[in-house]
Design a protein around this motif. Structure first.
Motif, short mmCIF file in Angstrom:
data_model
loop_
_atom_site.label_atom_id
_atom_site.label_comp_id
_atom_site.label_asym_id
_atom_site.label_seq_id
_atom_site.Cartn_x
_atom_site.Cartn_y
_atom_site.Cartn_z
N HIS A 1 103.07 45.85 70.23
CA HIS A 1 103.74 47.02 69.65
C HIS A 1 103.32 48.31 70.35
O HIS A 1 104.14 49.18 70.61
CB HIS A 1 103.45 47.11 68.16
CG HIS A 1 104.25 48.16 67.46
ND1 HIS A 1 105.57 47.95 67.09
CD2 HIS A 1 103.96 49.43 67.10
CE1 HIS A 1 106.03 49.05 66.52
NE2 HIS A 1 105.08 49.96 66.51
N MET A 2 102.03 48.42 70.67
CA MET A 2 101.57 49.62 71.36
C MET A 2 102.10 49.68 72.78
O MET A 2 102.54 50.73 73.25
CB MET A 2 100.04 49.67 71.35
CG MET A 2 99.45 50.82 72.16
SD MET A 2 100.07 52.46 71.66
CE MET A 2 99.11 52.75 70.17
N HIS B 1 104.40 56.50 71.67
CA HIS B 1 102.93 56.62 71.70
C HIS B 1 102.43 56.81 73.13
O HIS B 1 101.55 57.64 73.38
CB HIS B 1 102.28 55.36 71.11
CG HIS B 1 102.78 55.00 69.74
ND1 HIS B 1 102.65 55.85 68.65
CD2 HIS B 1 103.39 53.88 69.28
CE1 HIS B 1 103.17 55.26 67.59
NE2 HIS B 1 103.63 54.07 67.94
N THR C 1 92.74 57.94 68.43
CA THR C 1 92.48 56.63 67.82
C THR C 1 92.04 56.79 66.37
O THR C 1 92.50 56.05 65.49
CB THR C 1 91.41 55.87 68.62
OG1 THR C 1 91.89 55.65 69.95
CG2 THR C 1 91.08 54.54 67.97
N HIS D 1 95.29 57.70 64.26
CA HIS D 1 96.29 56.67 63.96
C HIS D 1 95.69 55.46 63.26
O HIS D 1 96.38 54.79 62.48
CB HIS D 1 97.08 56.27 65.22
CG HIS D 1 96.36 55.44 66.22
ND1 HIS D 1 95.96 54.15 65.99
CD2 HIS D 1 95.99 55.70 67.50
CE1 HIS D 1 95.38 53.65 67.05
NE2 HIS D 1 95.38 54.58 67.99
N HIS E 1 101.20 59.40 64.13
CA HIS E 1 101.45 58.17 64.90
C HIS E 1 101.01 56.95 64.09
O HIS E 1 101.66 55.90 64.14
CB HIS E 1 100.70 58.22 66.23
CG HIS E 1 101.39 59.02 67.29
ND1 HIS E 1 102.03 58.44 68.37
CD2 HIS E 1 101.54 60.37 67.45
CE1 HIS E 1 102.55 59.39 69.14
NE2 HIS E 1 102.26 60.56 68.60
N LEU F 1 103.14 53.63 62.81
CA LEU F 1 102.79 52.22 62.90
C LEU F 1 102.85 51.55 61.53
O LEU F 1 103.31 50.41 61.40
CB LEU F 1 101.38 52.07 63.48
CG LEU F 1 101.20 52.48 64.95
CD1 LEU F 1 99.72 52.59 65.29
CD2 LEU F 1 101.87 51.48 65.88
N VAL G 1 96.38 47.01 68.49
CA VAL G 1 96.88 48.32 68.90
C VAL G 1 95.91 48.97 69.87
O VAL G 1 96.32 49.53 70.91
CB VAL G 1 97.11 49.23 67.67
CG1 VAL G 1 97.33 50.68 68.09
CG2 VAL G 1 98.31 48.73 66.87
N GLU G 2 94.62 48.90 69.55
CA GLU G 2 93.61 49.51 70.43
C GLU G 2 93.54 48.80 71.78
O GLU G 2 93.39 49.45 72.82
CB GLU G 2 92.24 49.49 69.76
CG GLU G 2 92.17 50.16 68.41
CD GLU G 2 92.83 51.52 68.38
OE1 GLU G 2 92.73 52.27 69.38
OE2 GLU G 2 93.47 51.84 67.37
N GLN H 1 96.55 49.85 73.68
CA GLN H 1 96.37 51.23 74.12
C GLN H 1 95.42 51.30 75.30
O GLN H 1 95.66 52.03 76.27
CB GLN H 1 95.82 52.06 72.95
CG GLN H 1 95.49 53.51 73.31
CD GLN H 1 94.99 54.28 72.11
OE1 GLN H 1 95.76 54.67 71.23
NE2 GLN H 1 93.70 54.51 72.04
#
Length: 230
Positions: free
Chosen positions: A54-55, A61, A86, A89, A148, A152, A177-178, A181
């Motif tokens: 998703h990220m 984003h 970070t 979000h 953001h 999500l 997500v992280e 990212q």
């Protein structure tokens, strides 16, 4: 000559991001939708994968992150700003889902588009030129990071996720997500760092950030249109 082509390539990449409206929604694909609709219990690694994907496909984003790090030259500054984003979000992602805070997805995504406009405008020195004032950039990144995160959260709130294993699955999603990212940021940093070594960086920086603003405006228009229609 090579530096100019590199600049053109990055600009074309931004234009490519502006073009497909359905990509901007970065909604849930059919396979992920089917999984989330039938999910039961703890599914740690699938949620990590969904969060990362998703990220990586969330161009709103990523555009914001491009703007944030565009003129950051020191590693500690990159770390500081990315950490602020970070924290923002991650907080609202978990809070939004666990506390069932309902926000309109179109309006949240429009604000996310506004964050892209803000960063492009800020990089162009627009605040100082037009208002003789500049917002605190660290606080701005943190605050927009909160929006953001709500963006999500709204994607997960589309599904009636079961309470059993919800916290673990959310933590797994946030971890994904992280990771997504981190992967995207690594690529962006390598590209921008390489481009900075060429004279075309300063020449094309104005064009690039103008396109960044344009992308944010398109995002806002698309989401506000969706809000008005729905």
């Amino acid at each position: 000559m090579h530096s100019k082509w590199f600049g053109y390539a990055l600009i074309l990449a931004l234009v490519g991001v502006i073009a497909p409206f359905e990509v901007f929604a970065h909604g849930v694909d059919d396979n992920t939708r089917a999984f989330l609709e039938h999910n039961t219990g703890v599914q740690f690694f699938p949620f990590v994968y969904i969060g990362a994907k998703h990220m990586i496909t969330g161009y709103d984003h990523l555009l914001f992150l491009v703007g944030v790090i565009f003129f950051l030259y020191r590693s500690r500054d990159v770390f500081l700003y990315v950490t602020m984003f970070t924290l923002g979000h991650s907080t609202t992602l978990l809070l939004g889902v666990l506390s069932d805070i309902q926000v309109n997805a179109y309006l949240i995504d429009a604000i996310i588009g506004l964050s892209v406009v803000y960063k492009g405008f800020d990089n162009l020195g627009g605040f100082k030129r037009c208002f003789n004032w500049q917002p605190n950039t660290q606080w701005a990144v943190l605050i927009f990071g909160l929006f953001h995160g709500f963006g999500l959260a709204t994607k997960l709130q589309e599904f009636d996720l079961p309470e059993a294993g919800l916290l673990t699955n959310l933590l797994a999603f946030n971890l994904g997500v992280e990771l997504g990212q981190f992967a995207a940021l690594g690529f962006i940093l390598i590209a921008i760092t390489a481009w900075r070594k060429w004279p075309s960086f300063q020449h094309f920086s104005t064009v690039t950030n103008t396109l960044l603003m344009s992308a944010g405006l398109v995002l806002m228009g698309y989401q506000l249109t969706g809000y008005a229609i729905n």
